[in-house]
Design a protein around this motif. Sequence first.
Motif, PDB file in Angstrom:
ATOM      1  N   HIS A 200      -9.433   9.721   9.643  1.00 14.39           N
ATOM      2  CA  HIS A 200      -9.439   8.369   8.607  1.00 14.39           C
ATOM      3  C   HIS A 200      -8.189   8.475   8.095  1.00 14.39           C
TER       4      HIS A 200
ATOM      5  N   ARG B 193       1.245   4.815   9.058  1.00 12.87           N
ATOM      6  CA  ARG B 193       1.341   3.406   8.795  1.00 12.87           C
ATOM      7  C   ARG B 193       2.246   3.073   7.476  1.00 12.87           C
TER       8      ARG B 193
ATOM      9  N   TYR C 131      -3.888   4.992  -1.618  1.00 14.91           N
ATOM     10  CA  TYR C 131      -4.610   5.839  -0.977  1.00 14.91           C
ATOM     11  C   TYR C 131      -4.395   7.149  -1.242  1.00 14.91           C
TER      12      TYR C 131
ATOM     13  N   TRP D 269     -12.493   1.111   3.497  1.00 16.99           N
ATOM     14  CA  TRP D 269     -11.046   1.757   3.217  1.00 16.99           C
ATOM     15  C   TRP D 269     -10.240   1.939   4.565  1.00 16.99           C
ATOM     16  N   GLY D 270     -10.821   1.937   5.755  1.00 14.82           N
ATOM     17  CA  GLY D 270     -10.157   2.284   6.755  1.00 14.82           C
ATOM     18  C   GLY D 270     -10.867   2.611   8.019  1.00 14.82           C
ATOM     19  N   ARG D 271     -10.834   3.563   8.584  1.00 17.92           N
ATOM     20  CA  ARG D 271     -11.368   4.209   9.814  1.00 17.92           C
ATOM     21  C   ARG D 271     -12.758   4.659   9.254  1.00 17.92           C
TER      22      ARG D 271
ATOM     23  N   GLU E  60       0.702  -1.256  -0.014  1.00 17.66           N
ATOM     24  CA  GLU E  60       0.054  -0.154   0.003  1.00 17.66           C
ATOM     25  C   GLU E  60       0.848   1.312   0.135  1.00 17.66           C
TER      26      GLU E  60
ATOM     27  N   GLU F 194      -4.339   7.436  10.197  1.00 17.76           N
ATOM     28  CA  GLU F 194      -3.890   6.158  10.622  1.00 17.76           C
ATOM     29  C   GLU F 194      -3.030   5.982   9.376  1.00 17.76           C
ATOM     30  N   LYS F 195      -3.508   6.016   8.046  1.00 21.24           N
ATOM     31  CA  LYS F 195      -2.603   5.710   6.995  1.00 21.24           C
ATOM     32  C   LYS F 195      -1.286   6.451   6.774  1.00 21.24           C
TER      33      LYS F 195
END
Length: 492
Positions: free
Chosen positions: A199, A206, A135, A177-179, A109, A202-203
């Motif tokens: 949202h 990470r 993303y 897609w995530g949160r 990702e 966190e991406k």
Amino acid sequence: MSGTYLGMPSFPEAARDAVRDTTLRGNLRHATHTIRDKRARAVAELDDWAQLREAGKRIKDHTLRHLDRYLVQVEEAVTAAGGTVHWAADADEANEIVARLVEETGESEVVKVKSMATQEIGLNEALEARGIRAYETDLAELIVQLGKDRPSHILVPAIHRNRGEIRDIFRSEMGEWGRPAPEDLTDTPAELAEAARLHLREKFLRAKVGISGANFMVAETGTLVVVESEGNGRMCLTLPETLISVVGIEKVVPTWRDLEVFLQLLPRSSTAERMNPYTSMWTGITDGDGPRTFHLVLLDNGRTDTLADEVGRQALRCIRCSACLNVCPVYERAGGHAYGSVYPGPIGAILSPQLRGTGSGIDASLPYASSLCGACYEVCPVAIDIPDVLVHLRERVVQGGPAVREGNRVVLKPAKGHAAERAAMRAAQWAFTHPGALRAGQRLASRTRRLHPRTLPGPGRAWSGGRDLPAVPAEPFRDWWQRTRGGKDETK
């Protein structure tokens, strides 16, 4: 350039559907009028705006004339600063390079800064085919991605969406897609922005790989520049361990002094701000600060072919401010999707047919997606004469002729569907070079004026379908002049 959006009809067909969408037209009207009014006030604050505009034009023209030299200088400077430079001739090659670089990191990702170059080549789709998820982190691009939509504006890709639609998209799609978005999310801007922030955070924390474009590249130092207004760009550019930047070869400027001109032109002409909120610059890699690995992918994808066209090459001056979209009466009514390209509006109508060629129905129709009112030229911060290029491309569509495609000199065939237009122009040419025939035709038209239809038959319906057929006068101008002025000596 990658293909047009799958199944995209020609501009007139797509626009016909768009103008019937009252919600879309309302969203576009409100947004474009707001942005262009703010821009006009911001530009009016500078007494030397005309001089800045001329400076930007001259810098870009000089750079394009010597692009080979400056690109080599960029490569040398980036390499000396610890980066690696890759050259991509087209979309497929660029996508292969980026996918391979991501796979070499072992990651599946990536986080992305808003980048029109990566949208142009369809990078997200290419990565997805290799099992890599990209993303988008720009708020508007996030809205487009979550909504399984397409961008419709250069500066505000989700301009066709209102707050209620965005709330619904966040509620239904964020969780996949995530949160997820809060269940009680409303359509107030603060709540929508907070949902997106949580949202994305966190991406950012990470992700090990970031992908960006660049607004400018400074040849003398190899510095890349990204301007944005949300802070997501800086997160993508500094937190990942590997940074991959895909940049069109026309984005280079020779020196830092040249960059200073564009950092004045771009904010006022795009977001109507005196200074951009976030201006991020990086030069290669630095131990202990930012990414440990940096790759620059220099993208051609039709730009060299465009550069070979003495009239059309001025489109490569574009700094992606979107001012031309906000004043265009055609864009305001049709929206960005009708252009079938990541580059909508007036600049897209001249850039896409040059990058992709005019072989498809949508690309052959784009030069006609304009009223030629000239408003786009008046607001362009680098003085691209868009109407002039539109007329030039219309001639290419109808007549064909010499051009450069994929680095080779070719002779283009006329596009399909213009045989009647060519015949009409040849007939007009013959009539205007034979005065006797022209005079007889004018008299015949005047004497039969009561029998003339309100619309043209056959292929002519495409012209008269949206216009009033001009009424023929009771007598030709030549006859009127002879009757009222003929034989009189006006010097007495």
